[in-house]
Scaffold this active site. Sequence first.
Site, PDB file in Angstrom:
ATOM      1  N   GLN A   1      -6.293   0.696  -7.355  1.00 20.98           N
ATOM      2  CA  GLN A   1      -5.523   0.122  -8.465  1.00 20.98           C
ATOM      3  C   GLN A   1      -5.998   0.680  -9.812  1.00 20.98           C
ATOM      4  O   GLN A   1      -5.270   0.680 -10.790  1.00 20.98           O
ATOM      5  CB  GLN A   1      -5.664  -1.403  -8.434  1.00 20.98           C
ATOM      6  CG  GLN A   1      -4.820  -2.114  -9.457  1.00 20.98           C
ATOM      7  CD  GLN A   1      -4.738  -3.600  -9.159  1.00 20.98           C
ATOM      8  OE1 GLN A   1      -4.070  -4.006  -8.228  1.00 20.98           O
ATOM      9  NE2 GLN A   1      -5.435  -4.401  -9.931  1.00 20.98           N
TER      10      GLN A   1
ATOM     11  N   LYS B   1      -9.313  17.469 -50.848  1.00 20.70           N
ATOM     12  CA  LYS B   1      -9.315  17.767 -49.420  1.00 20.70           C
ATOM     13  C   LYS B   1      -7.925  17.762 -48.784  1.00 20.70           C
ATOM     14  O   LYS B   1      -7.078  16.945 -49.118  1.00 20.70           O
ATOM     15  CB  LYS B   1     -10.175  16.753 -48.665  1.00 20.70           C
ATOM     16  CG  LYS B   1     -11.644  16.797 -48.986  1.00 20.70           C
ATOM     17  CD  LYS B   1     -12.308  18.119 -48.608  1.00 20.70           C
ATOM     18  CE  LYS B   1     -12.485  18.288 -47.112  1.00 20.70           C
ATOM     19  NZ  LYS B   1     -13.447  17.355 -46.556  1.00 20.70           N
TER      20      LYS B   1
ATOM     21  N   SER C   1      -8.603  13.026 -48.202  1.00 21.66           N
ATOM     22  CA  SER C   1      -9.820  12.215 -48.131  1.00 21.66           C
ATOM     23  C   SER C   1      -9.679  11.062 -49.109  1.00 21.66           C
ATOM     24  O   SER C   1      -9.060  11.201 -50.162  1.00 21.66           O
ATOM     25  CB  SER C   1     -11.015  13.077 -48.503  1.00 21.66           C
ATOM     26  OG  SER C   1     -12.077  12.276 -48.951  1.00 21.66           O
TER      27      SER C   1
ATOM     28  N   HIS D   1     -17.927  36.766 -30.119  1.00 17.52           N
ATOM     29  CA  HIS D   1     -19.105  36.081 -30.686  1.00 17.52           C
ATOM     30  C   HIS D   1     -18.824  35.563 -32.094  1.00 17.52           C
ATOM     31  O   HIS D   1     -19.729  35.443 -32.907  1.00 17.52           O
ATOM     32  CB  HIS D   1     -20.332  37.005 -30.716  1.00 17.52           C
ATOM     33  CG  HIS D   1     -20.573  37.743 -29.445  1.00 17.52           C
ATOM     34  ND1 HIS D   1     -21.293  37.224 -28.400  1.00 17.52           N
ATOM     35  CD2 HIS D   1     -20.117  38.959 -29.016  1.00 17.52           C
ATOM     36  CE1 HIS D   1     -21.314  38.097 -27.401  1.00 17.52           C
ATOM     37  NE2 HIS D   1     -20.591  39.149 -27.746  1.00 17.52           N
TER      38      HIS D   1
ATOM     39  N   ASN E   1       0.819  -1.219   0.000  1.00 13.41           N
ATOM     40  CA  ASN E   1       0.000   0.000   0.000  1.00 13.41           C
ATOM     41  C   ASN E   1       0.855   1.272   0.000  1.00 13.41           C
ATOM     42  O   ASN E   1       0.594   2.206  -0.759  1.00 13.41           O
ATOM     43  CB  ASN E   1      -0.939  -0.001   1.217  1.00 13.41           C
ATOM     44  CG  ASN E   1      -1.921  -1.155   1.166  1.00 13.41           C
ATOM     45  OD1 ASN E   1      -1.991  -1.865   0.160  1.00 13.41           O
ATOM     46  ND2 ASN E   1      -2.673  -1.362   2.234  1.00 13.41           N
TER      47      ASN E   1
ATOM     48  N   GLU F   1      -7.941  18.455 -34.975  1.00 14.10           N
ATOM     49  CA  GLU F   1      -9.245  17.819 -34.703  1.00 14.10           C
ATOM     50  C   GLU F   1      -9.089  16.703 -33.667  1.00 14.10           C
ATOM     51  O   GLU F   1      -9.892  16.574 -32.738  1.00 14.10           O
ATOM     52  CB  GLU F   1      -9.847  17.249 -35.987  1.00 14.10           C
ATOM     53  CG  GLU F   1     -10.396  18.341 -36.914  1.00 14.10           C
ATOM     54  CD  GLU F   1     -10.826  17.793 -38.266  1.00 14.10           C
ATOM     55  OE1 GLU F   1     -11.257  16.625 -38.339  1.00 14.10           O
ATOM     56  OE2 GLU F   1     -10.719  18.525 -39.257  1.00 14.10           O
TER      57      GLU F   1
END
Length: 474
Positions: free
Chosen positions: A331, A292, A286, A165, A119, A299
């Site tokens: 544990q 792409k 892609s 915003h 412990n 991400e």
Amino acid sequence: MSDQNIPATPAKAWSGRFDEPVSDLVKRYTASVFFDRRMAFQDICGSLAHAKMLARQGIIAGDDYAAIEAGMAQIRGEIERGEFAWNLDDEDVHLNIEKRLTALVGDAGKRLHTGRSRNDQVATDIRLWLRDEIDAIIALLKAYQNALVNLAEQHADTAMPGFTHLQVAQPVTFGHHLMAYCEMAQRDVERLTDCRKRVNRLPLGAAALAGTSYPIDREFVAAELGFSGVCGNSLDAVSDRDFAIEFTAAASLIMTHISRFSEELILWMSPRVGFIDLADRFCTGSSIMPQKKNPDVPELARGKTGRVNGHLIGLLTLMKGQPLAYNKDNQEDKEPLFDTVDTVSDTLRIFADMVTGIRVKPDAMAAALKQGFATATDLADYLVKKGLPFRDAHEAVALAVKAAVGRGCDLPEFTLDELKVAMVEVPRALPLLDTDVAGVLTVAGSLASRNHVGGTAPEQVRAAAARFRAILGN
Ligand code: ARG
């Protein structure tokens, strides 16, 4: 349960106290050697310090300590060379190493556990392990900050829209924007540095929960292991994991900061915004759309933030119902902690490199600035400085913006007379408008005017970068 390669030998009762062995499933369920062997070297260091203290205190013989030292050196080599035979029957890293030690050095190995329990042993191992990882993560944060500072300095004059915003608000410099993340990372460093102080306390000596009747010297062990002191209460020492929770909270904030930055990088790289380009090595294509170039790394970092936040909640939940002192629940602290460290470390390492490879597109930033009346506040401030109350100035400029929207132009495109016509409903503003108004409507004028500590003026961005260079020691 991961590593199924770790072998188990035929069933045997846990000790003489038991009549039957645990089932194979229970053995696998309760074992932790699959993952806690990651702390093997910390376990060896802790054991050596403990054994040295036992010998100094006359609790074991000097010869025993010498045998333990030699055996541990052998074991360390076996682990380093990948030769150590981890065994599921020996449950965890501690018992695996102790068993091997006994096989190598006999009775001296059996004496190692005198005055100690798994412990306080495991609590010591985690603290030793985490302490090193904290130091490594702080170094990674600094490398990331360094990359931010370098890029910020290059772009201390590069104007971009600042947003509130997600609407164009006021001009800022790209350098200023980057330095915001550098500040966040600095608080992350400070948090880790502070957390480290509480990690760096020695639990050994607490034994199972109540301390031990042997004449141990905990301060000696603490000094041997580089701990700044000992845990003050044995019950707390074996059961406390709040140092790990605190670390994971700090890690969650690191990831949260990285995630916010990721969101911006993704947005900035979108062709609709086009403020930056990330180096190809951080992007993928892609399988179906040949055009792409996807910002996969930011991400994923944004996604992995959820994983680390989950570990924080997992650890808090692990602890919340536990009575004193040690319970086997604990544990379950290791996998989330290990994964948190791995995720944060990998993410920071990648980000330091990725920031260095950001290609900035100042023209796109300048074009975006033209679309959002970013200097409207500067125009209001101009009128205020000439004596108009701020609320009236706000209204006058709102009228000018409305007129500009109607005409499809930006404020700097108005002549002085056109501005006056636009603001005619606030007559007090009109005599205040003069030819010098053109200066405040430019982006460069707006930026340069915010010239105070923490402001976006290029001069201040350079000063902030210099402050960080001093902090980072370069
Ligand atoms: N593997 C255990 C852990 O990670 C070590 C301590 C076990 N102690 C015990 N009394 N079962 O917490």
